[in-house]
Design a protein around this motif. Structure first.
Motif, PDB file in Angstrom:
ATOM      1  N   PHE A  62      -4.674  45.413 -20.874  1.00 49.96           N
ATOM      2  CA  PHE A  62      -6.000  45.265 -21.447  1.00 49.96           C
ATOM      3  C   PHE A  62      -6.495  43.814 -21.380  1.00 49.96           C
ATOM      4  O   PHE A  62      -7.560  43.507 -21.906  1.00 49.96           O
ATOM      5  CB  PHE A  62      -6.001  45.739 -22.901  1.00 49.96           C
ATOM      6  N   VAL A  63      -5.727  42.943 -20.735  1.00 56.47           N
ATOM      7  CA  VAL A  63      -6.113  41.536 -20.601  1.00 56.47           C
ATOM      8  C   VAL A  63      -6.732  41.291 -19.216  1.00 56.47           C
ATOM      9  O   VAL A  63      -7.867  40.864 -19.096  1.00 56.47           O
ATOM     10  CB  VAL A  63      -4.914  40.608 -20.852  1.00 56.47           C
ATOM     11  N   GLY A  64      -5.959  41.524 -18.165  1.00 56.20           N
ATOM     12  CA  GLY A  64      -6.498  41.475 -16.808  1.00 56.20           C
ATOM     13  C   GLY A  64      -6.861  40.102 -16.296  1.00 56.20           C
ATOM     14  O   GLY A  64      -7.656  39.972 -15.360  1.00 56.20           O
ATOM     15  N   GLU A  65      -6.291  39.071 -16.869  1.00 53.36           N
ATOM     16  CA  GLU A  65      -6.543  37.717 -16.378  1.00 53.36           C
ATOM     17  C   GLU A  65      -5.364  36.835 -16.750  1.00 53.36           C
ATOM     18  O   GLU A  65      -4.481  37.232 -17.515  1.00 53.36           O
ATOM     19  CB  GLU A  65      -7.847  37.151 -16.950  1.00 53.36           C
ATOM     20  N   GLY A  66      -5.346  35.624 -16.163  1.00 51.20           N
ATOM     21  CA  GLY A  66      -4.250  34.714 -16.424  1.00 51.20           C
ATOM     22  C   GLY A  66      -2.929  35.275 -15.914  1.00 51.20           C
ATOM     23  O   GLY A  66      -2.876  35.967 -14.891  1.00 51.20           O
ATOM     24  N   ALA A 101      -1.177  37.555 -17.285  1.00 55.65           N
ATOM     25  CA  ALA A 101      -0.936  38.957 -17.678  1.00 55.65           C
ATOM     26  C   ALA A 101      -0.769  39.867 -16.467  1.00 55.65           C
ATOM     27  O   ALA A 101      -0.007  40.837 -16.515  1.00 55.65           O
ATOM     28  CB  ALA A 101      -2.083  39.461 -18.558  1.00 55.65           C
ATOM     29  N   ILE A 102      -1.465  39.567 -15.379  1.00 55.93           N
ATOM     30  CA  ILE A 102      -1.418  40.446 -14.208  1.00 55.93           C
ATOM     31  C   ILE A 102      -0.048  40.432 -13.557  1.00 55.93           C
ATOM     32  O   ILE A 102       0.571  41.485 -13.350  1.00 55.93           O
ATOM     33  CB  ILE A 102      -2.513  40.044 -13.199  1.00 55.93           C
ATOM     34  N   GLY A 153     -11.317  39.790 -14.982  1.00 53.72           N
ATOM     35  CA  GLY A 153     -11.613  38.371 -14.979  1.00 53.72           C
ATOM     36  C   GLY A 153     -10.625  37.603 -14.119  1.00 53.72           C
ATOM     37  O   GLY A 153     -10.885  36.481 -13.690  1.00 53.72           O
ATOM     38  N   GLY A 154      -9.471  38.217 -13.847  1.00 57.98           N
ATOM     39  CA  GLY A 154      -8.457  37.588 -13.019  1.00 57.98           C
ATOM     40  C   GLY A 154      -8.459  38.134 -11.606  1.00 57.98           C
ATOM     41  O   GLY A 154      -9.410  38.793 -11.172  1.00 57.98           O
ATOM     42  N   LYS A 155      -7.382  37.872 -10.888  1.00 56.55           N
ATOM     43  CA  LYS A 155      -7.271  38.290  -9.496  1.00 56.55           C
ATOM     44  C   LYS A 155      -5.905  38.920  -9.278  1.00 56.55           C
ATOM     45  O   LYS A 155      -4.871  38.366  -9.686  1.00 56.55           O
ATOM     46  CB  LYS A 155      -7.447  37.087  -8.566  1.00 56.55           C
ATOM     47  N   LEU A 156      -5.899  40.061  -8.633  1.00 53.99           N
ATOM     48  CA  LEU A 156      -4.664  40.807  -8.391  1.00 53.99           C
ATOM     49  C   LEU A 156      -4.160  40.501  -6.985  1.00 53.99           C
ATOM     50  O   LEU A 156      -4.859  40.729  -5.999  1.00 53.99           O
ATOM     51  CB  LEU A 156      -4.933  42.306  -8.542  1.00 53.99           C
ATOM     52  N   GLU A 157      -2.941  39.972  -6.899  1.00 52.92           N
ATOM     53  CA  GLU A 157      -2.338  39.663  -5.603  1.00 52.92           C
ATOM     54  C   GLU A 157      -0.900  40.160  -5.596  1.00 52.92           C
ATOM     55  O   GLU A 157      -0.122  39.849  -6.496  1.00 52.92           O
ATOM     56  CB  GLU A 157      -2.363  38.157  -5.336  1.00 52.92           C
TER      57      GLU A 157
END
Length: 347
Positions: free
Chosen positions: A249-253, A255-256, A275-279
Motif C-alpha cells: 500500500f506504499v508503492g514508493e521508496g 517498499a517496492i 509514486g515509485g518505480k518498479l524494476e
C-alpha cells in the motif's frame, strides 16, 4: 455553495494553504440520469496530495480552478427526470466513477476501464463541497447502520484495498502468509478484509508504532516495525521462503524492492500505492515465477460487497473528522503523517 477549491499546483507541497474555501456555483442537473448529492462526508486521500503536486496533469484533464474530493457519501438532494429507484433524502455512497454503462467494459462490470467516464474529484469537480453532481449508476443506498461521514473513504481507499485483498484471498490457504506493507488509510482496511475473507496468517509492516497498534486491533497476526531489517524479519517468520502474497500500500521508496524480496517464489506481489518505480531483471521473473499485479479502484459490485462487510461490523474505518473549511489543515495533517486511518471533511 461553499467549497474548498484548488487554484494552483504546488509541486513540492511547501505552501501552508493548498485550497481556498470560497463560494462557487451550485452544480446543476444537466442529463436525465444526473443526481445531486448533499455531501455528508468527503474523504481526504493521498491522491489529493498527488493532484496538488501536479502528478495527475498528464493523466487526467484537470482544468484549474477545480474541486477535489473523490471519496463521497451523503444524501440525495435532486434527481434527473430518468432516475428511478432513488428519491430525495436517500442516504447514499458514491462509486467514484460516473459512466454511461454503454461500452463493453461497463457491460462487463469494469466501469473503471470505461471508454468514457467522469471521475469527480480527479477530472471533474468533486466532493470538497456542500454539493456534488454524480450519476445514478454510481449510487448505492446506505443501510441505517452506516452514516455517510463514517463510510465516505470506502469509495476509494476501502474499495481499492478491498479489490486487491479480494484478489489475494482467492488463492491464500490456511497456514500460508500474506504481508501488508503500510497500515495507514488503505492498509488498515486491507488487514480487516483479509481477516474476513481468508485464513492466511497476516503480517503487517509499517514504520509507525501507532499504525502497527492499529493493525493488531484490525486483525493482523504479526506486526513488524520497518527499521531496516523488515525483510529479514518477514523471511524468518515464513521459514525463509517469503509470503505467498504481499500487498504493497506504499508503492514508493524502498517498499517496492522490499515487497518483492518478501514474496516467495510462485507468489504474488500486489502493487496498490504509487509514486515509485518498479524494476526487476527479467531473469528473476522467469526463475522465481513471481506475479506482479496492479490494482485500480474496485467495481460497483465490489463496493456493494464492502458495504455488506461494513454493515455486518466486519470492517470499520478509523477516521479523523474535519470541517470543510478546515480542508487545508486536513491536507497538511495527511502530508505530515498525523492522520492514522482516514481524514474526512464534513460540510
Amino acid at each position: 455553495m461553499k467549497a474548498a477549491v484548488l487554484h494552483e499546483f504546488d509541486e513540492k507541497l511547501e505552501k501552508s494553504q493548498f485550497v481556498v474555501y470560497e463560494d462557487v456555483p451550485d452544480p446543476r442537473i444537466e442529463g436525465p440520469n444526473d443526481v445531486i448529492v448533499r455531501i455528508g462526508g468527503a474523504g481526504v486521500c493521498r491522491t489529493d496530495l498527488h493532484i496538488i503536486e501536479g502528478l495527475w496533469r498528464n493523466n487526467s484533464d484537470v482544468q484549474l480552478p477545480y474541486i477535489m474530493g473523490h471519496e463521497n457519501a451523503g444524501w440525495i438532494e435532486e434527481i434527473g427526470p430518468a432516475v428511478t429507484g432513488f428519491k430525495v433524502g436517500d442516504p447514499v455512497i458514491c462509486h467514484p466513477l460516473v459512466t454511461s454503462g454503454h461500452c463493453l467494459a461497463c457491460r462487463r462490470g469494469n466501469d473503471m476501464h470505461a471508454e468514457e467516464s467522469a471521475f469527480p474529484g480527479v477530472n471533474v469537480n468533486g466532493g470538497y463541497a456542500e454539493l456534488l453532481k454524480t450519476g445514478q449508476r454510481s449510487l448505492i443506498k446506505l443501510p441505517k447502520t452506516l452514516a455517510p461521514k463514517d463510510v465516505a473513504p470506502y469509495t476509494d481507499a476501502g474499495l481499492t484495498a478491498y479489490r486487491a485483498c479480494k484478489k489475494a484471498a482467492t488463492h491464500l490457504l490456511p497456514g500460508q502468509y500474506v504481508v501488508v506493507i503500510g497500515v495507514g488509510g488503505l492498509g488498515h482496511i486491507g488487514v480487516q478484509v483479509l481477516r474476513a475473507m481468508c485464513a492466511a496468517r497476516i503480517i503487517a509492516v509499517d514504520r509507525s508504532d501507532d499504525a502497527l497498534e492499529l493493525a493488531g486491533k484490525c486483525g493482523a497476526d504479526f506486526t513488524v516495525r520497518a527499521t531496516g531489517d523488515q525483510v529479514e524479519q518477514v523471511l524468518a517468520m515464513t521459514g525463509g521462503h517469503g509470503a505467498e502474497a504481499v500487498i504493497d500500500f506504499v508503492g514508493e521508496g524502498s517498499a517496492i524492492s522490499e515487497g518483492l524480496a518478501m514474496t516467495r517464489n510462485d507468489g504474488a506481489y500486489y502493487i496498490v500505492g504509487y509514486g515509485g518505480k518498479l524494476e526487476i531483471p527479467t531473469i528473476d521473473m522467469i526463475t522465481s515465477e513471481k506475479r506482479i499485479i496492479g490494482n485500480l479502484v474496485g467495481t460497483y459490485p465490489e463496493l456493494v460487497e464492502l458495504m455488506a462487510l461494513a454493515d455486518q461490523g466486519k470492517v470499520h474505518l478509523s477516521t479523523a473528522e474535519y470541517r470543510l473549511q478546515d480542508a487545508n489543515q486536513a491536507l497538511l495533517d495527511l502530508h505530515h503523517g498525523k492522520i492514522h486511518g482516514r481524514g474526512v471533511l464534513i460540510p
